[in-house]
Design an enzyme around this catalytic site. Structure first.
Site, PDB file in Angstrom:
ATOM      1  N   GLU A  52      52.473  46.522  37.349  1.00 12.31           N
ATOM      2  CA  GLU A  52      51.600  45.140  36.758  1.00 12.31           C
ATOM      3  C   GLU A  52      50.869  44.732  37.723  1.00 12.31           C
ATOM      4  OE1 GLU A  52      54.694  42.013  35.466  1.00 12.31           O
ATOM      5  OE2 GLU A  52      53.959  41.557  37.378  1.00 12.31           O
ATOM      6  N   TYR A  56      46.130  38.918  32.960  1.00 13.59           N
ATOM      7  CA  TYR A  56      47.506  39.362  33.279  1.00 13.59           C
ATOM      8  C   TYR A  56      47.287  41.404  33.043  1.00 13.59           C
ATOM      9  CZ  TYR A  56      52.098  41.742  32.839  1.00 13.59           C
ATOM     10  OH  TYR A  56      53.603  42.132  32.817  1.00 13.59           O
TER      11      TYR A  56
END
Ligand code: GDP
Ligand code: MN
Length: 398
Positions: free
Chosen positions: A208, A120
């Site tokens: 993101e 992530y």
């Protein structure tokens, strides 16, 4: 004094909301402009076109729902297809799918990637620290909120001073702190430097990548993209206008913004009309304070004429969840009798379903109240204070 509403009334609609949320494929195109590696693919709203794209990029492919919400994988909106038959089947099933209330109109078909590990990565603004915040985790592919709750130590954070920027040395330390597979270090540093550049140069509020993947061959690659752009910076990016058409819009907000009203749709039952952003916010607060739920924030701005009240009442009246309307006006330059006459005239033009509670104060409030007094009934009420008016409106909404 000129209100924000007046200033912005004739600007195109797309500059009015503050954040522009990109669909995954738009986010990937945005990333690609900064050199971040993404998979070859194309977007479409048509099954046969999806098959043609799959044939072009080569199997296996991934067919992905393009909606403004996450968790598409779990909802059946991300499917691997090994051949043309499967590509057609998945495209047909995903188009029209309802994912958390978002109907899929567009799919993205991309070349499937082999995954060794899922990470992530993101950059956003940490308002309290007045710095940018980078987050990197070896536990990707799941929602970061879940990681933050269950295993907060698995998230490596970095604060970046906007004036200094992110150096490659800092970035490398951050990557090492995140405990990724050492094979991913170089690729991750490269992507994160580019992601930082995309975040800053692109005037984003959020970039993101989840998952950021390490392939078995050692390359690091962005498999998903979530990008939110700050539309206050639109003037620096004329090409951002392309994102307007795909913005999710609250129908109520669209109607209100077309009338030049500052409106934000909320979930409750008490329609709110106030003059001035500060008073409108206080009105929303006081409705909450007395146990109600506001249906909206609406600032009618500085003036108080019948047109404006009629527009405001129309927008609120068209919201089926509104059970009562709280009009909270503090007369400044606009005098009380103008406000009272404006409200009465607007009520003649718009047939309002919900009962209205008025609180009128400020310049010539007595004169304004005297005009309203003879017209009061069980659909039009007046209370002397903001708190009492809020109580009454909340009672009526129950
Ligand atoms: P989200 O569920 O909306 O976040 O959609 P993602 O794009 O993140 O995809 C969800 C999951 O599907 C990923 O975490 C991967 O595990 C899987 N996935 C997506 N693309 C591929 C791919 O190209 N190859 C493989 N093997 N899995 C994929
Ligand atoms: Mn994802």
């Amino acid at each position: 004094m000129i209100s924000v509403g007046e200033l912005r009334a004739d600007e195109p609609r797309w500059v009015q909301s503050d954040a522009m949320d990109l669909l995954e494929y738009q986010g990937k195109q945005f990333f690609a402009q900064y050199g971040i590696p993404v998979s070859d693919g194309e977007a479409t709203g048509d099954v046969e076109e999806a098959v043609a794209i799959a044939n072009r990029v080569g199997y296996p492919v991934v067919v992905k729902a393009q909606v403004h919400t996450g968790g598409r994988g779990k909802a059946g909106g991300v499917k691997l297809a090994e051949n043309e038959v499967e590509a057609r089947e998945h495209a047909g099933n995903i188009l029209g799918l309802d994912i958390k209330g978002h109907i899929v109109k567009t799919i993205w078909v991309e070349k499937a990637s082999d995954i060794a590990e899922e990470y992530y990565a993101s950059f956003t603004l940490d308002r309290s620290a007045k710095q940018y915040l980078g987050m990197l985790s070896a536990e990707g592919g799941v929602e970061i909120e879940t990681v933050a709750e269950e295993n907060p130590d698995a998230i490596a954070k970095i604060h970046v001073n906007p004036a200094e920027g992110l150096s490659e040395a800092q970035c490398r330390q951050w990557v090492v702190a995140a405990n990724l597979n050492p094979d991913a270090t170089e690729g991750a540093v490269d992507i994160l430097m580019k992601l930082y550049e995309a975040y800053v140069q692109g005037d984003a509020d959020l970039v993101e990548i989840n998952p950021l993947i390490l392939k078995p061959t050692g390359e690091v690659h962005a498999l998903d993209a979530k990008v939110s752009l700050d539309s206050n910076a639109d003037f620096r990016h004329p090409d951002y206008e392309q994102y307007d058409a795909t913005q999710p819009r609250d129908e109520r907000e669209t109607a209100a913004h077309e009338k030049g009203l500052q409106y934000v749709g909320l979930e409750g039952t008490v329609g709110v009309i106030a003059n001035g952003a500060g008073l409108a916010m206080s009105t929303v607060d006081v409705v909450n304070q007395v146990g109600g739920k506001p249906a909206n924030f609406l600032d009618v701005g500085g003036g108080a004429n019948a047109d404006m009240f009629a527009d405001a009442m129309n927008v609120i009246n068209n919201d089926p969840s509104v059970k009562s309307i709280f009009i909270n006006i503090f007369g400044g330059i606009t005098r009380g009798e103008e406000v009272a006459n404006g409200i009465l005239e607007a009520m003649e033009r718009v047939s309002i379903d919900a009962p209205i509670v008025i609180r009128l104060d400020g310049t010539n409030a007595d004169e304004g109240r005297a005009i309203l007094e003879p017209r009061l009934n069980d659909k039009l009420m007046m209370e002397p204070t903001m708190l009492e008016a809020a109580r009454r409106a909340v009672e009526l909404a129950e």
